[in-house]
Design an enzyme around this catalytic site. Sequence first.
Site, short mmCIF file in Angstrom:
data_model
loop_
_atom_site.label_atom_id
_atom_site.label_comp_id
_atom_site.label_asym_id
_atom_site.label_seq_id
_atom_site.Cartn_x
_atom_site.Cartn_y
_atom_site.Cartn_z
N ASP A 80 0.85 -1.28 -0.05
CA ASP A 80 0.03 -0.05 -0.03
C ASP A 80 0.72 1.43 -0.24
OD1 ASP A 80 0.71 -0.96 2.73
OD2 ASP A 80 -0.70 0.58 3.62
N GLU A 137 -0.26 -1.81 5.42
CA GLU A 137 0.66 -1.66 6.49
C GLU A 137 0.60 -0.25 7.14
OE1 GLU A 137 4.13 -0.58 8.56
OE2 GLU A 137 3.75 0.12 6.77
#
Length: 387
Positions: A80, A137
């Site tokens: 991400d 994350e």
Amino acid sequence: MPILNRAAELQAEVSEWRRHLHANPEILYDVENTAAFVADKLKEFGVDEIVTGIGRTGVVGVINGRGESRRSIGLRADMDALPIEEISGKPWASKIAGRMHACGHDGHTAMLLGAAKYLAETRNFNGRVIVIFQPAEEGGAGALAMVQDGLMERFGIEEVYGMHNMPGQPVGTFSIRKGGIMAAPDKFFITVKGRGGHAAEPHNTVDPIAIGAQIVTNLQLIAARNANPLRSVVVSVTRFNAGTTHNIIPEEASLTGTVRSLDENVRDLAEKRIYDIAHGLAAANGAEAEVVYERACPVTVNHPEETEHAARAAMDVAGKDKVNTEIDPSMAGEDFAFMLQSRPGAYIMIGHGDTPGLHNPSYDFNDEVLAYGISYWVRLAEQRLTD
């Protein structure tokens, strides 16, 4: 040994993947396009099993070795991006306003894909390599979501390893430590409820600003006077909001901040003291305080034996003198901690060179790092899954 010849050969191709990912960043769990790109590449490589939707949008690939062993190790990369407007000016800069890969997850994903391609070609190991591509994350606890979705049990993972780039650390170097390497990054919110009134008549009010200022000052005593000085903790107030104009004492004041700790006992202490200080000072001044303390991921704790395995693989790639095994811990957080709570493993830093720092709008992953990261993953897998 130096970086693998095949890794060097793959660098240009892997760089193209990385730049594609950089130009098309996705946030938290909404990484459907990134996950599809990863799954397509794994299929192209001939990975034996590909599973999507682990932890909502995570991707897992299984690469079987040449032997009969079912022993499995996990290698994890995050996918991400961040809600930051990019100003790098690179040709492959983000195409999406307000989003960018400012932490190098595009590089992490590309390096693990490169390693997966190599390992699927050679299969020079006895067991199974589980490549893990994780969403969310950056504040979404994607690692926890994957663990809760049965990641470790479903794929029989016995050890798990992670890696992150480190700006300011020279390219071609690695750093690691046993024990706590990244902090638990908690948040707190304090609302002081007083009694508002005219600023010319403070005696008729209960001033939440004055009380909030006392709370800010006293919170600094947690690190200075409450915690063991050998057990690091950071308590920072990062926002103080109150009032609307110059001549009115407001009803409320709100404080927001973060606690960073490398020890669970110190973490517990800091949380308790924040409650005690806020409630105590508010009550002493005739006000009330509401405290919300939010725990994020735990301390990222490297297991001793697995840290040695990771360091040895890094030394094989970079040389013993290029691997620091006693790096100072960082007070930043990392949700890989949840995977390390579930299985033994280790988290290592790979040098990124003299570049803008992480979460900086000028940041771009340094493609010179790719071959080193690929080589590290390959050496680690081959060493841990020897006959």
